[in-house]
Design a protein around this motif. Structure first.
Motif, PDB file in Angstrom:
ATOM      1  N   TYR A  72       0.815  -1.219   0.000  1.00 12.11           N
ATOM      2  CA  TYR A  72       0.000   0.000   0.000  1.00 12.11           C
ATOM      3  C   TYR A  72       0.844   1.262   0.000  1.00 12.11           C
ATOM      4  O   TYR A  72       0.319   2.352   0.152  1.00 12.11           O
ATOM      5  N   ARG A  98       5.503   7.972  -4.084  1.00 11.23           N
ATOM      6  CA  ARG A  98       5.076   9.340  -3.769  1.00 11.23           C
ATOM      7  C   ARG A  98       4.788   9.515  -2.274  1.00 11.23           C
ATOM      8  O   ARG A  98       4.973  10.587  -1.725  1.00 11.23           O
ATOM      9  N   HIS A  99       4.330   8.440  -1.614  1.00 13.98           N
ATOM     10  CA  HIS A  99       4.043   8.567  -0.182  1.00 13.98           C
ATOM     11  C   HIS A  99       5.296   8.958   0.607  1.00 13.98           C
ATOM     12  O   HIS A  99       5.224   9.694   1.586  1.00 13.98           O
ATOM     13  N   GLN A 156       5.583  12.731   0.583  1.00 11.95           N
ATOM     14  CA  GLN A 156       4.515  13.643   1.003  1.00 11.95           C
ATOM     15  C   GLN A 156       4.789  14.160   2.405  1.00 11.95           C
ATOM     16  O   GLN A 156       5.669  13.670   3.113  1.00 11.95           O
ATOM     17  N   LEU A 201       1.097  -2.603   6.957  1.00 12.06           N
ATOM     18  CA  LEU A 201       0.349  -2.377   8.184  1.00 12.06           C
ATOM     19  C   LEU A 201       0.880  -3.177   9.358  1.00 12.06           C
ATOM     20  O   LEU A 201       0.256  -3.193  10.424  1.00 12.06           O
ATOM     21  N   PRO A 233       0.997   6.781   7.966  1.00 16.70           N
ATOM     22  CA  PRO A 233       1.731   7.908   7.363  1.00 16.70           C
ATOM     23  C   PRO A 233       1.176   9.284   7.741  1.00 16.70           C
ATOM     24  O   PRO A 233       1.861  10.277   7.595  1.00 16.70           O
ATOM     25  N   LYS A 234      -0.070   9.322   8.234  1.00 16.95           N
ATOM     26  CA  LYS A 234      -0.634  10.629   8.560  1.00 16.95           C
ATOM     27  C   LYS A 234      -0.632  10.911  10.053  1.00 16.95           C
ATOM     28  O   LYS A 234      -1.351  11.810  10.524  1.00 16.95           O
ATOM     29  N   ARG A 266      -2.393  14.126  12.049  1.00 19.39           N
ATOM     30  CA  ARG A 266      -3.498  13.781  12.949  1.00 19.39           C
ATOM     31  C   ARG A 266      -3.250  14.347  14.341  1.00 19.39           C
ATOM     32  O   ARG A 266      -4.128  14.945  14.954  1.00 19.39           O
ATOM     33  N   MET A 296      -3.630  18.091  14.417  1.00 16.53           N
ATOM     34  CA  MET A 296      -5.044  18.445  14.425  1.00 16.53           C
ATOM     35  C   MET A 296      -5.638  18.194  15.816  1.00 16.53           C
ATOM     36  O   MET A 296      -6.492  18.955  16.277  1.00 16.53           O
ATOM     37  N   GLU A 312      -7.827   1.227   3.133  1.00 18.99           N
ATOM     38  CA  GLU A 312      -6.458   1.760   3.183  1.00 18.99           C
ATOM     39  C   GLU A 312      -6.313   2.987   2.276  1.00 18.99           C
ATOM     40  O   GLU A 312      -5.585   3.922   2.599  1.00 18.99           O
ATOM     41  N   ILE A 352      -8.688   5.101   1.774  1.00 17.03           N
ATOM     42  CA  ILE A 352      -9.275   6.178   2.574  1.00 17.03           C
ATOM     43  C   ILE A 352      -8.252   6.686   3.582  1.00 17.03           C
ATOM     44  O   ILE A 352      -8.058   7.887   3.757  1.00 17.03           O
ATOM     45  N   MET A 353      -7.544   5.765   4.223  1.00 17.36           N
ATOM     46  CA  MET A 353      -6.596   6.123   5.275  1.00 17.36           C
ATOM     47  C   MET A 353      -5.394   6.892   4.735  1.00 17.36           C
ATOM     48  O   MET A 353      -4.803   7.699   5.427  1.00 17.36           O
ATOM     49  N   ARG A 354      -4.973   6.578   3.513  1.00 17.12           N
ATOM     50  CA  ARG A 354      -3.703   7.119   3.024  1.00 17.12           C
ATOM     51  C   ARG A 354      -3.873   8.245   2.018  1.00 17.12           C
ATOM     52  O   ARG A 354      -3.065   9.177   1.981  1.00 17.12           O
ATOM     53  N   ASP A 355      -4.893   8.160   1.157  1.00 14.58           N
ATOM     54  CA  ASP A 355      -4.950   9.087   0.029  1.00 14.58           C
ATOM     55  C   ASP A 355      -6.111  10.068   0.057  1.00 14.58           C
ATOM     56  O   ASP A 355      -6.049  11.091  -0.610  1.00 14.58           O
ATOM     57  N   VAL A 356      -7.174   9.753   0.763  1.00 11.66           N
ATOM     58  CA  VAL A 356      -8.310  10.676   0.797  1.00 11.66           C
ATOM     59  C   VAL A 356      -7.994  11.802   1.781  1.00 11.66           C
ATOM     60  O   VAL A 356      -7.510  11.533   2.886  1.00 11.66           O
ATOM     61  N   TYR A 368      -8.159  14.050   4.712  1.00  8.97           N
ATOM     62  CA  TYR A 368      -8.796  13.824   6.021  1.00  8.97           C
ATOM     63  C   TYR A 368      -9.473  12.459   6.118  1.00  8.97           C
ATOM     64  O   TYR A 368     -10.311  12.249   6.987  1.00  8.97           O
ATOM     65  N   GLY A 369      -9.106  11.554   5.235  1.00  8.26           N
ATOM     66  CA  GLY A 369      -9.726  10.225   5.243  1.00  8.26           C
ATOM     67  C   GLY A 369      -9.428   9.479   6.530  1.00  8.26           C
ATOM     68  O   GLY A 369     -10.286   8.772   7.076  1.00  8.26           O
ATOM     69  N   ASP A 370      -8.188   9.641   7.039  1.00  5.66           N
ATOM     70  CA  ASP A 370      -7.847   8.946   8.292  1.00  5.66           C
ATOM     71  C   ASP A 370      -8.725   9.452   9.428  1.00  5.66           C
ATOM     72  O   ASP A 370      -9.219   8.674  10.239  1.00  5.66           O
TER      73      ASP A 370
END
Ligand code: HEM
Lengths: 305, 433
Positions: A70, A74-75, A78, A161, A269-270, A274, A277, B80, B82-86, B88-90
């Motif tokens: 997954y 590019r990830h 970012q 994951l 990755p986010k 998160r 925020m 996944e 949604i979690m990674r590319d959308v 605010y999807g996470d």
């Protein structure tokens, strides 16, 4: 209220008792090493250099067996990723925005080092071409059968994951990687399997015959070793990966820490955005709660209640 | 509605609308000047919190649905994505997953509140019954939602729970096949669960409207259990309770945010980050935490009873534990509503019952081995004995304390007591031990 407290105390004691009973059963793993992770806590963030080195470890060692389905190139470029660039290095045209992963020179160069299958072309044939930032990382095996065949029947799990797919993922991965040791005297292990006290399993079945009775019960006084065996040989050894930076030690501990940081980033990755925020939301909510509470007191001030 | 409407349309357009569709009047009468007992405490804020939870689930759910693919080959990957590319999807996904947990925390507290204050007693039986319907719909919705990401726990949880239906005599197997849409949990199962997961929340929303309707016929109950006697006992809902509920909602959001932003996976199971694999059974199959008490009751029945197999027995016991809640208004024979005016024994048994439910929840997360099975059997037995025997008997045997004459009288006597306490000099600080 007193009765409630007393009941709670009794209930807690009762829980404690039953947990004690539960722990007496076999098939335990050694207590995980508790590492301090920079991404933990409410202001946690990734140690970018460590994640970069971890990617190197993944690429040079683990990627021979473990895919990363997954994660696209590019990830990595970012925001929050290990190769994110605030601005382009010297000498790039000012129109180029290196914050965009597709324009990030490290990501472009990295992707191009891989060969990706594409197609079909106008003639209907598949062809190979250098990777682009949008491509996903190619895995080591064509299918799970090939993966199993190459690893004595065990399938190396995908890494996208893995840090979230185990209890206490990061501590577990770190402990597993640094925890390989010679099998204890009391057990025999099959060829192609490797003992690790952190790997979940029940080593009772591996006990040598002299430690079990005819009915298969473990003899009095014999301790069943922690953990079990897996089909992955200790993948790391000192100096197996050559770090560009001379300062960082090239030890199993360091590699394990770095690769764990990388795996956590790959799974989450986010995380940084998160938590950022979260901080803003929390400050907002606490202030707002104060204001609403004050309004409540004001509005109710003329009421007997 | 049970009170005179006091709405006066303020403008020409409002007057025009009021003659044709008095919707502003409805809103004003229900949430504007609706007379509300003035002694509601924070336990009474969970209704508002639950409405907010439903809205959050529906809004985040619809956004997720825009990016989710209900197919066994793509469901996990689309989550996944949604979690990674959308954008605010996470956050959306974690809000939806943790939102479900928050929803259940609120509903459990709301229900225990009802139990403690006897809110289900005459004339509020319908209100309680609709509440139990909502609770059961929520459980069905959350169960099917958990299947959607198509991880290991999704798949195996769905397999274990749907297989239970085969225990029902005669129609069991056909029912199971119908649920599955085939002969195992597979793509048709995922598709129908998705369709139902999208539908049920709107049924819940409908039931919530009925719930509020049924609330506004007799009006709110209150901690004393004494009905409203005069206007002195009440306050208009707005602004008094909009601000109090509002404060509670903001505090609840702080709890929600703590999970959402800082420990979004702590209530989930790590195995659900492994894609579903029909060939590999997880070592322990455990449902989400909010199902654990019922799961413990299901597994407590490990023996056959007459012609009833242990499996069917478990199913009967588990469903009975929910069905029995419908009859609570008639099982509770107490002369007063609120535990506040009931005997110490009644209070004590109530606390034990709550502890028993928590204990069952803990047991549901343990392996199905001794001594946990025995504990589960005892705790299950107590659950039913409390509701079927202890609660009716207590009501018949005890002499309740004297009730206050009215809500205002109670409020006034409390204020006096408080004043008396604060009038006594501050205790001198003691040196630390
Ligand atoms: C009563 C309200 C609802 C509850 C209690 C609920 C509960 C859940 C739960 C527990 C999950 C699994 C989350 C996870 O572990 O990933 C889920 C997933 C999902 N739900 Fe809902 N849900 C509700 C309403 C809705 C609505 C109204 C929609 C759509 C219109 C929706 C769409 C989805 C989708 C697309 C998923 C799959 C994505 C994912 O797994 O994160 N939900 N839901």
């Amino acid at each position: 209220m007193n009765t409630i407290i007393k009941t709670l105390i009794t209930a807690t004691a009762f829980f404690g008792l039953s947990v004690g009973i539960a722990n007496a059963a076999g098939g335990e793993t050694k207590e995980l090493k508790h590492h301090h992770w920079t991404f933990a806590g409410i202001t946690g963030a990734y140690d970018k250099e460590s994640v970069q080195r971890g990617f190197q470890v993944y690429r040079e060692v683990c990627s021979a067996c473990h895919s990363l389905d997954y994660v696209a190139f590019r990830h990595l470029g970012q925001k929050g990723g290990p190769f994110y660039m605030e601005k382009c290095p010297e000498g790039f045209p000012s129109t180029q925005d290196c914050r965009q992963p597709i324009a990030n020179p490290i990501i472009k160069a990295l992707a191009a080092e891989y060969e990706i299958e594409d197609g079909p072309d106008d003639g209907g044939d598949m062809f190979m071409r250098p990777g682009l930032p949008a491509d996903y990382m190619p895995g080591p095996y064509a299918n799970v059968q090939q993966a199993a065949a190459a690893n004595g029947g065990a399938i190396p799990p995908d890494f996208s994951l893995i840090a979230k797919a185990r209890h206490h993922g990061p501590d577990y991965i770190y402990s597993l990687l640094t925890g390989y040791e010679d099998p204890p005297e009391t057990i025999t292990i099959a060829e192609g399997t490797y003992y690790n006290p952190y790997f979940p399993g029940d080593s009772t079945s591996l006990l040598k015959p002299e430690y079990v009775d005819d009915e298969g019960h473990v003899l009095e006084g014999v301790k069943v070793p922690y953990g079990g065996v897996l089909k992955m040989k200790a993948p790391l050894s000192d100096e197996i990966v050559d770090y560009a930076d001379e300062e960082t030690p090239e030890t199993v501990e360091q590699y394990s820490e770095d690769v764990t940081n990388f795996l956590m980033w790959a799974a989450e990755p986010k995380l940084e955005s998160r938590k950022r925020m979260g901080m803003i939301s929390m400050i907002y909510l606490f202030i707002f709660a104060g204001i609403v509470y004050w309004s409540y007191k004001q509005i109710w001030s003329d009421v007997d209640h | 509605m049970s009170h005179e409407s006091t709405y006066v349309p303020g403008s020409a357009i409002e007057r025009w609308l009021d003659k044709r569709l008095p919707i502003i009047r409805l809103g004003y009468d229900s949430f504007g000047d609706f007379p509300t007992p003035k002694n509601l405490n924070y336990w009474y804020t969970f209704g508002g919190i639950l409405s907010v939870c439903l809205v959050i689930q529906i809004v985040t759910g619809i956004i997720l649905a825009m990016h989710y693919t209900p197919h066994v080959d793509y469901a996990f990957e689309s989550v996944e994505h949604i979690m990674r590319d959308v954008n605010y999807g996470d956050i959306m996904r974690y809000a939806h997953a943790n939102g479900a947990s928050m929803f259940f925390i609120a509903v459990y507290l709301h229900m225990f509140r009802g139990l403690y204050y006897g809110s289900y007693k005459d004339p509020r039986e319908m209100l309680w019954i609709i509440g139990v319907v909502i609770f059961i719909l929520m459980m069905a919705t959350a169960f099917m939602g958990y299947v959607l990401p198509w991880g290991q726990m999704s798949y195996w949880g769905a397999t274990v729970i749907t297989s239970l239906f085969s225990a029902i005599p005669l129609i069991g197997d056909s029912l199971k096949t119908l649920l599955w849409g085939g002969y195992s949990v597979d793509n048709p199962t995922l598709n129908r669960f998705y369709a139902l997961h999208y539908l049920l929340p709107f049924l819940i929303a409908g039931a919530v409207i009925l719930h509020i309707w049924a609330l506004h016929i007799p009006g709110n109950a209150n901690p004393t259990g004494v009905e409203v006697k005069s206007k002195k006992d009440t306050l208009p809902f707005h602004p008094y309770y909009t601000v109090k509920d509002g404060f509670a909602i903001v505090v609840f959001f702080i709890l929600f945010a703590a999970f959402l932003f800082y420990m979004p996976n702590s209530l989930g199971h790590p195995d659900n980050y492994i894609p579903a694999n029909p060939l590999v059974t997880p070592e322990h199959i455990v449902p989400e935490w909010y199902f654990l008490p019922f799961y413990a009751m299901l597994r407590a029945i490990d023996f056959n009873f007459l012609f009833i197999s242990s499996k069917l027995g478990g199913v009967i016991v588990m469903f009975s534990s929910l069905i029995i809640l419908f009859f609570l208004p008639w099982l509770d024979r107490s002369k007063v509503r609120s535990h506040r005016y009931r005997s110490t024994a009644a209070k004590l048994w109530f606390v034990l019952f709550v502890a028993d439910c928590v204990f069952l929840g803990w047991l549901g997360g343990q392996v199905a081995e001794q001594p946990f099975i025995l504990f589960s059997q005892l705790a299950t037995a107590f659950y039913f004995i409390y509701l079927l025997v202890i609660l009716p008997l207590l009501g018949l045997m005890e002499t309740p304390k004297e009730l206050p004459k009215s809500i205002s009288e109670d409020v006034l006597s409390n204020t006096k007591k408080k004043a008396a306490i604060s009038a006594t000099p501050e205790p001198v600080a003691q040196p630390a031990e």
